[in-house]
Each structure stands twice: as C-alpha cells, then as structure tokens.
Design an enzyme around this catalytic site. Structure first.
Site, PDB file in Angstrom:
ATOM      1  N   ASP A  25       0.850  -1.191   0.000  1.00  0.00           N
ATOM      2  CA  ASP A  25       0.000   0.000   0.000  1.00  0.00           C
ATOM      3  C   ASP A  25       0.886   1.242   0.000  1.00  0.00           C
ATOM      4  O   ASP A  25       1.066   1.916   1.009  1.00  0.00           O
ATOM      5  CB  ASP A  25      -0.918  -0.016   1.224  1.00  0.00           C
ATOM      6  CG  ASP A  25      -1.982   1.082   1.171  1.00  0.00           C
ATOM      7  OD1 ASP A  25      -2.036   1.819   0.174  1.00  0.00           O
ATOM      8  OD2 ASP A  25      -2.753   1.196   2.143  1.00  0.00           O
ATOM      9  N   THR A  75       6.759   2.511   0.686  1.00  0.00           N
ATOM     10  CA  THR A  75       7.613   3.602   1.120  1.00  0.00           C
ATOM     11  C   THR A  75       7.265   4.895   0.372  1.00  0.00           C
ATOM     12  O   THR A  75       7.126   4.897  -0.845  1.00  0.00           O
ATOM     13  CB  THR A  75       9.095   3.242   0.878  1.00  0.00           C
ATOM     14  OG1 THR A  75       9.411   2.083   1.629  1.00  0.00           O
ATOM     15  CG2 THR A  75      10.025   4.359   1.275  1.00  0.00           C
ATOM     16  N   ASN A 110      11.235  -7.796  -7.005  1.00  0.00           N
ATOM     17  CA  ASN A 110      10.754  -6.453  -7.323  1.00  0.00           C
ATOM     18  C   ASN A 110      11.892  -5.452  -7.397  1.00  0.00           C
ATOM     19  O   ASN A 110      12.821  -5.474  -6.601  1.00  0.00           O
ATOM     20  CB  ASN A 110       9.677  -6.016  -6.318  1.00  0.00           C
ATOM     21  CG  ASN A 110      10.195  -5.120  -5.223  1.00  0.00           C
ATOM     22  OD1 ASN A 110      10.432  -3.928  -5.447  1.00  0.00           O
ATOM     23  ND2 ASN A 110      10.384  -5.667  -4.036  1.00  0.00           N
ATOM     24  N   ASN A 113      16.601  -1.082  -4.355  1.00  0.00           N
ATOM     25  CA  ASN A 113      16.122  -0.553  -5.631  1.00  0.00           C
ATOM     26  C   ASN A 113      16.326   0.947  -5.837  1.00  0.00           C
ATOM     27  O   ASN A 113      15.916   1.503  -6.841  1.00  0.00           O
ATOM     28  CB  ASN A 113      14.644  -0.903  -5.812  1.00  0.00           C
ATOM     29  CG  ASN A 113      14.433  -2.401  -5.784  1.00  0.00           C
ATOM     30  OD1 ASN A 113      15.209  -3.150  -6.354  1.00  0.00           O
ATOM     31  ND2 ASN A 113      13.389  -2.837  -5.088  1.00  0.00           N
ATOM     32  N   THR A 143      14.047  -7.026   1.429  1.00  0.00           N
ATOM     33  CA  THR A 143      14.278  -8.048   0.407  1.00  0.00           C
ATOM     34  C   THR A 143      15.774  -8.328   0.234  1.00  0.00           C
ATOM     35  O   THR A 143      16.625  -7.534   0.644  1.00  0.00           O
ATOM     36  CB  THR A 143      13.685  -7.614  -0.941  1.00  0.00           C
ATOM     37  OG1 THR A 143      14.273  -6.359  -1.328  1.00  0.00           O
ATOM     38  CG2 THR A 143      12.184  -7.446  -0.846  1.00  0.00           C
TER      39      THR A 143
END
Length: 353
Positions: free
Chosen positions: A71, A92, A117, A184, A245
């Site tokens: 979300d 985030t 992801n 990421n 992750t």
C-alpha cells in the site's frame, strides 16, 4: 468463502504490476461494499485476548501486519481488517512524487512462491500520501509510515529528506519506519552505516515522540547488522524491523539481474539474521520480523525468537485473502498446545530457555 485458487489463476495471467493494480482497485472499493467488507472482516479478523498486545501505546489485536510496499499511497488502509491484518504499514513514501524504475520491474517465481521487485519507491509523493492518510487516521488498526529518500536526492542531503517525511507523517501514523535498506534506489544501502544512523535517529528523536524504527537488509553480515541496530537503538530508535528483500539471486533459478527477492526463498535468510539480532536486542527494544512468513508455523518461530510482531506481503499474493486468518488461528493452536496462555509468553521464549 470463495476459493482463491481460481482467482489466482486469472490474476497470474496478467503482468504482476497490472495484477497488483487490479488488487488495489478492489481493496479501495471494498470498504464501500459494506456487506462484503463486514463479512470478510468478521471472518478474517481474529480477535482474542490471547493475541492482543499494547505496543507503542496502541492496541494490536493480533500480531500479523501488512509489510511496506503493498500500500504505497495509503489507499487501502480501511480494507486491511477485512484481510485479517492486525496492523498495516504504508509506503515507502518519498518527499516528492517518484515514478520508480523502468518497467517491467516486478516478476514472479511461482514455483518458489517468490517475487522479485525492482519498483524503486514508486509513489505519489508525501503530500498526496499524507492527504490520503489524513482521511482514515486514526484507523481501526495501527498504521505505520515507511519513509525513504528520493532517488534524485544526493547522499549528503539524505537527512533533509527524512526530516521532511518525519514532520509530514508524525501526527498521522502510529509509528514511522526509516527505510535505508531497499536494494532498488541506487546507493541507498550505503546509508546503513553507524555515522548516518546516529545522526538520523538523533534528529528523529528531536522531531517527534512517536516511535521511529529502523528497517535493515538481510544481506549484511550478522555482526555488522547487530552493531548497526545497537547504534540505532542507542541513538533513539524504538525498534528494529528485519528484514527487507534480498539480492542473493542464487535463491531462485533464472533470476532477473535487478531488484530484491521476497517470499518463501527469503524465509531462512531473514530468520537467521533476525535471530542473531534478537539474541542481542531482545528485551531492549521492539523487534518486528518480516521475510518469507506465510503460515502459522513460520510466524510462531519468529515470535519465539523474539519478535513482538510479524509482517507479511508476498505470501498474500500466493496464498490469498484467507492467509492472515489461518496464521492467527494457527498461532492460537500452537501456543495453547505448548502451554502458553498469552502471546506475551510466546515472545522470546526460545531465548528464555
């Protein structure tokens, strides 16, 4: 209750990010479909005094929460009790809107019940997210706000991004989470150093009395992670969330060369680092475990290792909307079988032997 397998087959025909968008739309609409929402909440949201805790001055009816990343823009908060979650974490969020990385950036490894992801903190920006959150806060369950710096913000100005975000969300969340562990955003994990963490949490403590937690990556040596967590707690962190992750691509066959892995393949790696941290910090701060948790046995294992709360995300994709219900019912069975009357007796029990 409908069988999720059929719906999953349909959803898995779509690109993962498209499927997520469809899921988000459904959960945004769900609270307005009162009869369905009420039915799902009554079925999935497990209330039991045996699972209830007071943490951060708020009540957690059960210990299973939604992890950050699902979300991102605080559009699904009201639907979370219908999925059974005892708390939720949005984000985030970054100060300014951010498109994230180039698509495709979300991939499934179905055989391993794992996602990869490389989203890159895609979100509508803190102003819009705060506007969304104000509409629903305080919510029926505790809400955490997970915050990160913009990709375009130079490392030397990262602190100013977190200052903006803490000030923006401190009054409309039950706790905040500093995310410097996503793989990421280029160089973000470089901020996982003692000097920056000291400065960051010293600043956070001066800005708010709300609990501010640190979320760490699973890919560092346990010794280094423990020292960073100790530094954070010494500097004012109210808790540690382990883990984000992993970029250990050896865990899946035919991985992509970008992004982080979540889901079942992360479980052992996440547990081992959490266990090492808990041995040092259990009883000194609040510990939350996340990474590969999709069943009661795994959740129970984390609680016994010292977690007060656990979080799920990827498991929801593969197991469906009844997953959290099954975890909480399973927790009750496991703890009663072992002679524990209350979840507080379970937490850290492996460390008390």
């Amino acid at each position: 209750m409908f069988k999720y397998d059929g719906l999953k087959k349909i959803l898995f025909m779509f690109d993962p990010e498209t499927a997520h968008t469809l899921g988000e739309f459904s959960l945004r609409v769900l609270p307005f479909l009162r009869s369905i929402n009420n039915y799902m909440t009554a079925r999935n949201f497990i209330r039991s005094d045996d699972l209830k805790q007071e943490i951060f001055g708020v009540t957690f009816e059960n210990p299973v929460g939604l992890g950050a990343g699902f979300d991102k823009n605080a559009t699904m908060v009201k639907a979370m009790p219908a999925l059974g979650f005892g708390f939720t974490e949005i984000g985030t969020m970054t100060p300014k809107p951010q498109e994230g990385n180039a698509k495709p950036r979300l991939f499934r490894h179905p055989e391993q019940k794992t996602l990869q992801n490389a989203m890159g903190f895609n979100n509508e920006g803190s102003f819009v997210v705060a506007k969304n959150l104000k509409k629903v806060f305080p919510a029926d369950i505790p809400v955490g706000a997970n915050i990160g710096k913009n990709k375009s913000t130079p490392q030397e100005h990262a602190l100013s991004d977190y200052k903006i975000l803490i000030n923006r969300f401190k009054e409309i969340s039950d706790y905040l989470v500093i995310n410097i562990s996503s793989p990421n955003t280029p160089n973000l994990r470089d901020l996982q150093n003692e000097a920056f963490i000291t400065e960051l949490f010293t600043m956070a403590k001066s800005l708010t009395h709300k609990p501010v937690l640190l979320k760490i990556a699973p890919d560092m040596e346990a010794k280094v992670a423990i020292e960073l967590c100790k530094t954070a707690v010494k500097s004012g962190a109210a808790g540690i969330i382990a883990t984000n992750t992993t970029i250990d691509y050896s865990l899946v066959p035919h991985p992509k060369s970008i992004g982080g892995l979540s889901g079942e393949v992360l479980a052992q790696k996440s547990y081992e680092l959490f266990q090492a941290i808990a041995k040092e910090l259990y009883g000194k701060t609040v510990l939350i475990s996340v990474g590969g948790i999709s069943n009661a046995e795994e959740a129970y294992k984390r609680l016994k290792a010292g977690a007060s709360l656990v979080q799920c995300y990827t498991g929801l994709i593969f197991e469906g909307p009844g997953m959290v219900r099954e975890i909480n019912l399973g927790l009750l069975k496991l703890m009663h079988k072992d002679g524990f009357k209350n979840i507080k007796d379970v937490i850290g029990s492996d460390l008390k032997k």
